[in-house]
Design an enzyme around this catalytic site. Structure first.
Site, PDB file in Angstrom:
ATOM      1  N   HIS A 164      11.407 -29.305 -13.344  1.00 19.99           N
ATOM      2  CA  HIS A 164      11.284 -30.727 -13.049  1.00 19.99           C
ATOM      3  C   HIS A 164      12.045 -31.561 -14.088  1.00 19.99           C
ATOM      4  O   HIS A 164      12.740 -32.533 -13.757  1.00 19.99           O
ATOM      5  CB  HIS A 164       9.786 -31.091 -13.039  1.00 19.99           C
ATOM      6  CG  HIS A 164       9.505 -32.550 -12.940  1.00 19.99           C
ATOM      7  ND1 HIS A 164       9.105 -33.292 -14.025  1.00 19.99           N
ATOM      8  CD2 HIS A 164       9.568 -33.413 -11.894  1.00 19.99           C
ATOM      9  CE1 HIS A 164       8.933 -34.557 -13.638  1.00 19.99           C
ATOM     10  NE2 HIS A 164       9.199 -34.653 -12.358  1.00 19.99           N
ATOM     11  N   GLU A 202       4.911 -40.117 -16.395  1.00 27.31           N
ATOM     12  CA  GLU A 202       4.730 -39.578 -15.039  1.00 27.31           C
ATOM     13  C   GLU A 202       3.505 -38.655 -15.026  1.00 27.31           C
ATOM     14  O   GLU A 202       2.667 -38.719 -14.124  1.00 27.31           O
ATOM     15  CB  GLU A 202       5.991 -38.826 -14.597  1.00 27.31           C
ATOM     16  CG  GLU A 202       5.964 -38.430 -13.127  1.00 27.31           C
ATOM     17  CD  GLU A 202       7.240 -37.698 -12.688  1.00 27.31           C
ATOM     18  OE1 GLU A 202       8.139 -37.480 -13.538  1.00 27.31           O
ATOM     19  OE2 GLU A 202       7.323 -37.346 -11.503  1.00 27.31           O
ATOM     20  N   GLU A 218      15.660 -31.431 -13.382  1.00 23.13           N
ATOM     21  CA  GLU A 218      15.975 -32.319 -12.236  1.00 23.13           C
ATOM     22  C   GLU A 218      16.237 -33.749 -12.737  1.00 23.13           C
ATOM     23  O   GLU A 218      17.219 -34.386 -12.364  1.00 23.13           O
ATOM     24  CB  GLU A 218      14.808 -32.287 -11.245  1.00 23.13           C
ATOM     25  CG  GLU A 218      14.909 -33.290 -10.106  1.00 23.13           C
ATOM     26  CD  GLU A 218      13.608 -34.043  -9.897  1.00 23.13           C
ATOM     27  OE1 GLU A 218      13.622 -35.285 -10.000  1.00 23.13           O
ATOM     28  OE2 GLU A 218      12.555 -33.395  -9.643  1.00 23.13           O
ATOM     29  N   HIS A 219      15.342 -34.250 -13.604  1.00 20.56           N
ATOM     30  CA  HIS A 219      15.538 -35.601 -14.148  1.00 20.56           C
ATOM     31  C   HIS A 219      16.861 -35.698 -14.901  1.00 20.56           C
ATOM     32  O   HIS A 219      17.600 -36.661 -14.748  1.00 20.56           O
ATOM     33  CB  HIS A 219      14.403 -35.940 -15.123  1.00 20.56           C
ATOM     34  CG  HIS A 219      13.198 -36.553 -14.463  1.00 20.56           C
ATOM     35  ND1 HIS A 219      12.706 -37.774 -14.836  1.00 20.56           N
ATOM     36  CD2 HIS A 219      12.394 -36.107 -13.457  1.00 20.56           C
ATOM     37  CE1 HIS A 219      11.638 -38.063 -14.098  1.00 20.56           C
ATOM     38  NE2 HIS A 219      11.424 -37.060 -13.268  1.00 20.56           N
TER      39      HIS A 219
END
Lengths: 421, 427
Positions: free
Chosen positions: A66, A141, A69-70
């Site tokens: 993840h 997040e 991905e960012h």
């Protein structure tokens, strides 16, 4: 490029290709539409934390897929969002348990957008400073999800269901685990999983297939083949604990009730469809159990269910809000036991099948849904039109066989209760 | 009025949007009523009771079974705020006849079904049946109570309640728990009658073809109903600027704080007036190229989201963010700083052009979503003209930087709402 064309009997067709780099490409044209939707993805998700490349084993921190991905949106001379801003496209990305996808949707300048997508996903740029900045954003997040009862109730259930399988860990990791991530680890993961052999491109909408293939051929950078092996820990058949509870700021308790299924091989599409039909027969809106639970005030419109499955994990999950989650779980168990004893209702089966058929046809209205279904094809290898083919062919006996996976001794009930004032 | 609009009865309009790219046909009935304290909960319950059963379908299971047999036709109900009105919508959608194996009148059956549910509910002696009422009341109460679970939505609802205290727009769209509890079979029946007599109604069909004599069938249903005192669906009092900025704190046992800032806008009203505010809001906090995303999130690394949204008709702009409580003031100051930059016109040409392109791209994409088109026209009844997405696109392209600066200059801080964790500061 190896190219196959698939035709349906309801007016849709699509093309599947394998590029010499190993990249799989799926395109369904919708000439009457204004827009197109494209996803460029890799078979790399939050569960891929232990792997070996050419025999060399590596363990990486939780949440790194993840995080990557960012970070992939950034390059040395700006970020991908800025490039998309010049075209007007909507762009985003997501990481799930078993894949990471980068996507855009647009109704003009499709090929300019495709060029951006293919370029930035193939151009990693990570530095210590940019990694540190992202730790702040992703930290927020994670905090946001910590306060989300809908998210917590699901992950608490997975923690109580799986002892070792990494599906039990939050996709974004934890604030502690992401603190261990650095630029070198990101490059390591990128080089391992962002190889065209492990990737796919799925497109639906108003596009010209030949033009897309030509662009892809020019843009894709082939990489050396590697022996990639995902290492999954041994997972016992039993659940860790049958009940788990957490107090959060809610008024009505939330629940997530799941059955753990033993799984080794990837599940076939037919089995997945049969399970979904079965669930609708057990507790869908037209079922006797649903009627009973609603009339007794035990569930409301938030109630839903799904067949949750992927590499090395499969479970049937029921979730919603209830003043008495334990009663809901007990009623489901009793209905499963009754149906095993008495068999399934043929009339209800036919109605549910008709409902599924209509929904499958409806799905072709949405280029987003089609493109996501093409991703599913790329991940599991089936044909897009198999769903409707199986829906026409399956029998009530096929569905009944799937009832055996629901073992009343392998369940978990996760509940979010209100905080005491 | 557009030539596409068919007059069905007094205050009842029909609209058919031909679109042959979808496999389904969608039919929606939209009832607009004034938002009032005493009727909000009653009106909000109506579409859910009406679409759960009817004269031909005594309970929701029988109704769902029928929908399954109609190849997975779907019925859904919703309640929205629309200016100072309440919009009650009921929709049915089914696959087109050519996809069925045995039916050449599926769309007609589905259309008759929804019409029957709206006009022939399960009622006896001037009251809805007790079982149906209690079931839907219980679900409505749980829905209202459940709203606190999602803190981002909860926080936005809270600031609207604070900003519009005592006004129609401040009333929760589904009413309160106490108001739902007070509903009886008789009061709901009266609300149903009131809806049929007084609501402004828009019936919309989107698909390949209009079912045979469709609007005539709807007109027949309205024939026996005395239509008078029809709702003016343009009811909308603009957001008044605050004399003094109001700051509201609330404490909860949460890990992350929520910051919502409410602004009044001097630019408000229909699409002929307020489109520059849409562009302003988009540059300010609408997309990854926006001022808030690039500064508050990317440069300052303060949050995961910091976004602006505008309710143009009402002249209302909201900014919301999830932040650590220690950073809330820092984030609020930066949001105001970015607003000042918008007001001084210090945003770049690139940002302005990106926004025009992004909005234009989205508008063109509307034609690819059946529910999107349905929603588009249902939320455009206040305009003098029936503007299509393409019409609005042309208007957007004519907007200048000066228009955007002018819109920004009219945006004034009204209220700050902070949801704080219990371990946070003492307020």
């Amino acid at each position: 490029m190896l190219k196959q064309v698939f035709e349906s009997d309801f007016g849709e067709s699509y093309v599947k290709c394998e590029h010499e780099s190993g990249l799989q490409i799926y395109i369904l044209e919708k000439p009457l539409y204004n827009s197109a939707y494209a996803l460029f993805g890799t078979r790399y998700g939050s569960i891929d934390n232990v792997f070996s490349v050419n025999g060399e084993k590596t363990q990486v921190p939780e949440g790194i897929a993840h995080f990557l991905e960012h970070k992939l949106f950034e390059s040395e001379d700006g970020d991908a969002f800025t490039r998309y801003a010049a075209t007007g496209a909507y762009a985003n990305a997501f990481t799930s348990f078993d894949k990471t996808c980068y996507l855009f949707k647009c109704s003009t300048r499709f090929y300019d957008n495709l060029e951006i997508l293919l370029d930035f996903v193939q151009s990693p740029y990570f530095t210590a400073a940019t990694v540190q900045k992202e730790q702040g954003i992703i930290g927020q997040e994670i905090r946001m999800y910590d306060d989300s009862p809908g998210w917590r109730v699901m992950f608490n259930m997975l923690l109580a269901m799986y002892k070792n399988h990494p599906v039990r860990i939050d996709i974004a990791g934890t604030t502690e685990s992401i603190a261990e991530i650095d630029d070198k680890l990101l490059y390591k993961c990128y080089e391992t999983f962002y190889n065209p052999q492990n990737m796919f491109l799925c497109i639906a909408g108003n596009v010209d297939t030949d033009k897309v293939l030509k662009m892809v051929d020019e843009a894709i950078k082939p990489k050396e083949k590697v022996e990639l092996c995902r290492i999954m820990p041994e997972e016992p058949d039993e659940v860790v604990k049958p009940y788990v509870q957490q107090a959060l700021e809610v008024v009505i308790p939330l629940f997530c009730f799941g059955y753990k299924e033993k799984t080794e091989k990837p599940l076939s599409l037919k089995k997945r469809i049969c399970t979904s039909v079965l669930l609708d027969m057990i507790i869908g809106d037209a079922s006797p159990l649903y009627k009973k639970l609603v009339n007794e005030g035990l569930i409301n419109d938030e109630f839903s269910f799904e067949y949750f499955n992927g590499p090395g994990y499969a479970s049937v999950i029921f979730e919603g809000e209830s003043q008495n989650p334990q009663r809901v779980a007990d009623e489901i168990k009793a209905e499963v036991a009754r149906l095993k004893e008495e068999g399934l209702n043929k009339k209800l089966f036919n109605a549910v099948r008709s409902n599924f058929y209509g929904n499958a046809i409806r799905n072709y209205n949405s280029i987003e849904s089609i493109a996501m279904d093409l991703v599913d094809c790329a991940m599991s290898g089936h044909d897009l039109f198999d769903e409707i083919k199986y829906l026409k062919a399956i029998t009530v006996e096929d569905v009944f066989k799937r009832l055996t996976v629901l073992d009343n001794d392998k369940t978990v009930l996760s509940v979010i209760v209100p905080k005491e004032k | 009025m557009s030539d596409k609009i068919v007059s069905i009865a007094e205050g009842v309009e029909g609209l058919f949007i031909e679109n042959n790219r979808f496999n389904t046909t969608s039919i929606s009935y939209n009832f607009y009523l004034p938002m009032r304290e005493e009727t909000a909960a009653l009106n909000a319950l109506l579409p859910f009771v009406l679409t759960s059963c009817g004269k031909d379908y005594p309970d929701f299971s029988a109704l769902t079974l029928k929908l399954y047999k109609l190849y997975g036709a779907t019925i859904d109900a919703s309640v929205e705020k629309y200016g100072d009105c309440q919009l009650l919508s009921m929709r049915i959608s089914c696959i087109n006849d050519r996809f069925t194996f045995d039916s050449d009148s599926l769309v007609k059956s589905a259309s008759d079904m929804l019409l029957g549910l709206i006009f022939e509910p399960n009622v006896e002696n001037g009251a809805f049946l007790e079982d149906d009422l209690q079931r839907e009341k219980r679900k409505a109460i749980e829905h209202i109570k459940g709203e606190i679970a999602e803190k981002r939505i909860y926080a936005k609802n809270r600031i609207i309640g604070e900003m519009f205290k005592g006004e129609a727009y401040g009333i929760p769209k589904c009413g309160t728990v106490e108001q739902v509890e007070a509903i009886t079979g008789e009061t709901l029946y009266a609300a149903w009658q009131n809806m049929l007599k007084k609501a402004f109604v828009r019936v919309q069909v989107i698909g390949e073809a209009l079912p045979h004599k469709f609007f005539e069938g709807v007109a027949e249903r309205f024939e026996g109903i005395e239509r008078s005192g029809i709702t003016d669906c343009r009811l909308c009092k603009p957001t008044a600027p605050a004399n003094k900025v109001n700051t509201v704190f609330e404490k909860m046992d949460v890990k992350q704080g929520k910051l919502v800032m409410g602004f009044s806008s001097e630019m408000y009203g229909d699409d002929d007036i307020s489109l520059p505010l849409m562009v302003m809001c988009d540059i300010f906090g609408g997309a990854p190229y926006s001022r808030l995303f690039t500064n508050v999130r990317e440069k300052m690394s303060l949050c995961y989201y910091c976004a602006a949204s505008a309710i143009r008709y009402k002249g209302l702009l909201l900014v919301d963010s999830g932040v650590e409580w220690q950073n809330a003031d820092k984030a609020a100051n930066e949001i105001l700083n970015q607003l000042e930059i918008m007001q001084k016109g210090e945003f770049s040409d690139f940002e302005f052009e990106s926004s025009i392109k992004s909005i234009s791209d989205t508008l063109t994409g509307y034609y690819d979503s059946q529910s999107g088109i349905d929603m588009w026209y249902a939320l455009k009844v206040h305009n003098n003209e029936l503007y299509s997405p393409e019409d609005i696109l042309q208007k957007i392209k004519a907007i200048t930087r000066e228009d955007v600066i002018y819109a920004a200059k009219g945006v004034k801080l009204h209220t700050i709402y902070k949801l704080l964790p219990k371990e946070g500061p003492i307020c």
